[in-house]
Motif scaffolding. Structure first.
Motif, PDB file in Angstrom:
ATOM      1  N   SER A  42       0.848  -1.183   0.000  1.00  0.00           N
ATOM      2  CA  SER A  42       0.000   0.000   0.000  1.00  0.00           C
ATOM      3  C   SER A  42       0.882   1.231   0.000  1.00  0.00           C
ATOM      4  CB  SER A  42      -0.932   0.020   1.208  1.00  0.00           C
ATOM      5  OG  SER A  42      -1.813  -1.085   1.178  1.00  0.00           O
ATOM      6  N   GLU A 101       0.351   5.507   0.292  1.00  0.00           N
ATOM      7  CA  GLU A 101      -0.629   6.540   0.610  1.00  0.00           C
ATOM      8  C   GLU A 101       0.090   7.878   0.673  1.00  0.00           C
ATOM      9  OE1 GLU A 101      -3.928   7.602   4.090  1.00  0.00           O
ATOM     10  OE2 GLU A 101      -2.668   5.819   4.237  1.00  0.00           O
ATOM     11  N   ASP A 102      -0.513   8.877  -0.064  1.00  0.00           N
ATOM     12  CA  ASP A 102       0.085  10.213  -0.069  1.00  0.00           C
ATOM     13  C   ASP A 102      -0.743  11.209   0.685  1.00  0.00           C
ATOM     14  OD1 ASP A 102      -2.067  10.469  -1.724  1.00  0.00           O
ATOM     15  OD2 ASP A 102      -0.966  11.356  -3.412  1.00  0.00           O
ATOM     16  N   GLU A 151      -3.913  11.658   0.185  1.00  0.00           N
ATOM     17  CA  GLU A 151      -5.141  11.870  -0.586  1.00  0.00           C
ATOM     18  C   GLU A 151      -5.667  10.569  -1.171  1.00  0.00           C
ATOM     19  OE1 GLU A 151      -4.321  14.754  -3.564  1.00  0.00           O
ATOM     20  OE2 GLU A 151      -4.020  16.399  -2.158  1.00  0.00           O
ATOM     21  N   THR A 152      -4.756   9.759  -1.637  1.00  0.00           N
ATOM     22  CA  THR A 152      -5.178   8.512  -2.263  1.00  0.00           C
ATOM     23  C   THR A 152      -4.371   7.361  -1.705  1.00  0.00           C
ATOM     24  OG1 THR A 152      -3.592   8.782  -4.044  1.00  0.00           O
ATOM     25  CG2 THR A 152      -5.826   9.650  -4.412  1.00  0.00           C
ATOM     26  N   VAL A 153      -4.902   6.152  -1.802  1.00  0.00           N
ATOM     27  CA  VAL A 153      -4.225   4.917  -1.404  1.00  0.00           C
ATOM     28  C   VAL A 153      -4.199   4.013  -2.631  1.00  0.00           C
ATOM     29  CG1 VAL A 153      -4.234   2.905   0.100  1.00  0.00           C
ATOM     30  CG2 VAL A 153      -4.969   5.137   0.996  1.00  0.00           C
ATOM     31  N   ILE A 154      -3.033   3.547  -2.945  1.00  0.00           N
ATOM     32  CA  ILE A 154      -2.881   2.647  -4.094  1.00  0.00           C
ATOM     33  C   ILE A 154      -2.324   1.341  -3.578  1.00  0.00           C
ATOM     34  CG2 ILE A 154      -1.720   2.256  -6.309  1.00  0.00           C
ATOM     35  CD1 ILE A 154      -1.683   5.254  -6.706  1.00  0.00           C
ATOM     36  N   GLU A 155      -2.988   0.219  -3.866  1.00  0.00           N
ATOM     37  CA  GLU A 155      -2.582  -1.103  -3.408  1.00  0.00           C
ATOM     38  C   GLU A 155      -2.203  -1.974  -4.604  1.00  0.00           C
ATOM     39  OE1 GLU A 155      -5.261  -1.559   0.631  1.00  0.00           O
ATOM     40  OE2 GLU A 155      -5.949  -2.521  -1.219  1.00  0.00           O
ATOM     41  N   LYS A 202       2.407   9.328  -8.365  1.00  0.00           N
ATOM     42  CA  LYS A 202       2.722  10.656  -8.859  1.00  0.00           C
ATOM     43  C   LYS A 202       4.219  10.895  -8.742  1.00  0.00           C
ATOM     44  CE  LYS A 202      -1.677  12.445  -7.097  1.00  0.00           C
ATOM     45  NZ  LYS A 202      -2.295  13.407  -6.144  1.00  0.00           N
ATOM     46  N   TYR A 228       5.385   9.218  -0.263  1.00  0.00           N
ATOM     47  CA  TYR A 228       4.370   8.213   0.032  1.00  0.00           C
ATOM     48  C   TYR A 228       4.743   7.477   1.312  1.00  0.00           C
ATOM     49  CZ  TYR A 228       2.132   8.775  -4.523  1.00  0.00           C
ATOM     50  OH  TYR A 228       1.458   9.267  -5.598  1.00  0.00           O
TER      51      TYR A 228
END
Length: 733
Positions: free
Chosen positions: A61, A63-64, A66-70, A84, A89
């Protein structure tokens, strides 16, 4: 009591949840520990950890805030993508097995590198490449390098804080690879960008131009230049621009405009751009064909050709070709030429302008047709009272002939494509002035043709009457209307042709055969010819007397008169005359029976021939004598055992007699001596019945057969001398 069951169900559910938690706590995998997290690309972070026993996969995972990308991965290391650039992150990881997933690991921070610059490149000149890009977020500097795409040669590398760089001293027409990246304040480089760019080619050299005046085409050649994909030839004038393109070292431009000066240049191009030759070649094309061409024939026989002046024209040549293939020309710096011409020709005229480039293009071919020639050998082949047939040899240029005949107030015209004309409805015995004009559709009639005089044949005479004098001469009278004419009268029939001539109004014909029908016509003749025949008048001569008149006695009182047929005879009248009277017969046959003629007398026979129109001919008389009358008192007497005497009494008129006895055993004949009236027959069989005939014999020796017959029976018994028994009488057969 009412709340007991509900409380029991709640206890059961709570027990199941506790049991599940106990089971889960016992089987979930361990929590992994992150060793390091780093970024090599601006959109991803790579994570390394120690593997956990029993784990079948890991969940990363990023996370910045604002968003979480898994991202699911199988083993260490693993990479989280879709991030980005230049962004911090917080990274965590969970282990996953069949029993479930672990708790998240303690977080680790990692920052993505800078984004790659977006390059824009071009070759502004054959030896340079300009590189441009937009500013990159968080970048403090940029590094750009250039090298040949094939790996050959040196490498140019530049660092800059600007957003553009120009690399010079490069090879023309060569493909280069450009690589660039940005770095941040810590000096960490970001993603790099790579692109290829070819330098533009050098301008072609050794430019050569040749001109084809006939095709108005310019052929341009040059020396090939390195790296050029295509070459473009440009022909530029004050009023137009033309070009051609090729991959080779030559190209043709067509059609160019006549009378025009062009600047010819060549540019080489590839995907980087193009370069034009530094100097252009000047090309002057041929002059345009002269315009406003005028052709005149004044006077006849002189052909004048004029035209307008043209640009770039140094001199002019006019070609004149006649339709028989002969060609002449003139060369002049002026704008007019004169030629000799003939009648009946079509001339094809071309005007060209010339300069050093050659001959001008062919403009319109002009044609001029001179007036057709006049016929010179006009001859009348037939001249009649109302017609004149003219013929002549064909002449050059004549498409039609117009013939005009003028005689007083009478004008007759005809037109025909053939070299002949029949002028009809003319007046007889008239002098005409005849002219044949030649005509062509282009030039019209040639009115200078000469004429000739022709006089028509005389008018037909009119027969007024035909008379016959006492000497059987035929006199023909007519009405004369011609000047100096000789008239010929012709009587035409089956028995020949008879003529007489005179310059007056009458002529005579004799010795015409009898029994003929003639058609009488009159013709007038002068030096101009003969007239048409007059209307025919019928003429009939008296019938001819028949020949071979024969008189035959049919019975004792009937005579048959016969003759041969004459010509043109309708009926015959036969007249027999004697001292005792007249007998007459009118018939259309060739014989006639005349009755009540006494036997033994003299008479005459006359024959009159009568035609269908009533003309009569009295034929010659002839004397005849009728035959003797049949004898009377014919009797038979026996003379001995086998003899018979025939006895009779002679009738009026002298005659010889002959006797005939017809029996079953034969025919017995005897002739008495002259002057006797009996005849003896010896050796005649008895016991038979006989037919006895006593007949007069004519002077010709012909035995007449019209006398009565008598039948006698001659028996073998009785006296040998006495009268034979009479059995009856039989008429003559």
């Amino acid at each position: 009591m009412a709340g007991g069951p509900k409380r029991h169900l709640s206890l059961i559910g709570f027990s199941l949840i506790c049991l599940k938690m106990v089971v889960s706590a016992k089987t979930a995998p361990e929590i992994p520990t992150i060793d390091q997290a780093y970024s090599k690309l601006s959109n991803s972070i790579t994570v390394e950890w120690v593997t956990v026993p029993g784990a079948t996969g890991y969940l990363l995972s990023a996370e910045d805030g604002e968003t979480v990308i898994e991202t699911m991965v199988a083993n260490s290391p693993g990479t989280v993508t879709g991030l980005k650039a230049a962004t911090l992150y917080q990274i965590t990881i969970r282990s996953i097995s069949a029993a479930g997933r672990s708790q998240a690991s303690p977080p680790t921070q990692a920052k993505t590198v800078l984004a790659a610059p977006i390059l824009e490149v071009r070759s502004p000149s054959p030896d340079s490449i300009l590189v441009r890009w937009e500013a990159v977020y968080m970048a403090v500097g940029f590094s750009v390098s250039v090298m040949q795409a094939n790996g050959m040669g040196r490498i140019w590398k530049e660092n800059t804080t600007n957003t553009s760089l120009t690399f010079s001293c490069l090879d023309a027409g060569t493909l280069y690879t450009i690589k660039a990246y940005a770095w941040n304040a810590n000096g960490i480089p970001g993603d790099d960008s790579t692109c290829n760019q070819r330098t533009s080619p050098r301008a072609p050299g050794n430019l050569q131009v040749s001109f084809d005046s006939g095709a108005l085409k310019a052929s341009v050649s040059w020396t090939l230049t390195e790296g050029a994909f295509n070459y473009t030839v440009m022909a530029l004038s004050n009023s137009s621009q033309q070009s051609c393109s090729t991959m080779f070292s030559s190209c043709s431009i067509s059609p160019l405009q006549c009378g025009t000066e062009y600047l010819i240049s060549v540019s080489a191009s590839n995907d980087a751009g193009s370069s034009r030759s530094p100097s252009a070649v000047t090309l002057k094309t041929v002059a345009c064909a002269p315009g406003r061409v005028t052709i005149q024939e004044d006077p006849p026989g002189n052909l004048s050709v004029a035209w307008s002046n043209v640009d770039l024209g140094d001199y002019y040549v006019v070609f004149v070709k006649s339709d028989d293939g002969l060609e002449v020309h003139c060369n002049t710096s002026l704008t007019q030429c004169n030629f000799l011409s003939e009648c009946g020709f079509t001339y094809f005229i071309s005007v060209f302008a010339y300069n050093k480039a050659g001959q001008s293009p062919l403009s319109d071919v002009f044609n001029y047709t001179t007036a057709p020639c006049c016929p010179s050998d006009i001859n009348p082949v037939l001249v009649s009272s109302d017609r004149v047939e003219m013929v002549w040899s064909p002449v050059r240029g004549a498409e039609l002939y117009e013939t005009k005949a003028v005689g007083g107030y009478n004008v007759v015209e005809c037109s025909d494509t053939a070299p002949a004309c029949t002028l009809s409805a003319l007046q007889c015995d008239t002098k005409y002035n005849i002219t044949v004009y030649s005509f062509s559709e282009v030039r019209g009639s040639n009115m200078s043709c000469s004429s000739r005089f022709v006089t028509t044949a005389p008018c037909s005479p009119e027969i007024k009457n035909i008379s016959k004098d006492a000497f059987s001469t035929i006199n023909v009278h007519w009405r004369a209307t011609n000047n100096d004419a000789t008239y010929t009268v012709t009587a035409r029939g089956e028995k020949g042709l008879y003529q007489c001539s005179s310059t007056g109004e009458a002529c005579a014909m004799g010795d015409l055969p009898c029994g003929s029908v003639f058609s009488v016509t009159a013709v007038a003749e002068t030096q101009a010819g003969k007239s048409l025949p007059s209307y025919s008048v019928p003429l009939e001569t008296v019938p001819c007397c028949p020949t071979g008149l024969t008189v035959t006695q049919v019975t004792q009182t009937v005579i048959n008169v016969s003759w041969t047929f004459g010509t043109v005879i309708q009926t015959y009248v036969t007249v027999l005359e004697s001292l005792v009277g007249q007998s007459k017969c009118h018939t259309h046959q060739n014989h006639c029976l005349l009755g009540c003629i006494p036997c033994g007398i003299d008479y005459t026979v006359a024959l009159r021939a009568v035609s269908a129109t009533g003309l009569t001919t009295e034929c010659a008389y002839q004397s005849y004598s009728s035959n003797a009358c049949c004898p009377l008192g014919v009797k038979l007497y026996r003379l001995g055992h086998n003899g018979i005497r025939i006895h009779w009494q002679a009738s009026r008129g002298s005659a010889n007699y002959s006797t005939d006895l017809y029996g079953s055993k034969g025919i017995f004949t005897c002739a008495p001596s002259a002057g006797f009236s009996f005849c003896d027959v010896t050796e005649i069989p008895c016991g038979d019945v006989y037919t006895v005939v006593v007949s007069p014999v004519a002077e010709t020796g012909l035995k007449l057969t019209f006398c009565p017959k008598k039948i006698y029976s001659v028996t073998c018994s009785g006296s040998t001398l006495g009268m034979v028994i009479y059995r009856g009488k039989r008429n003559a057969e």
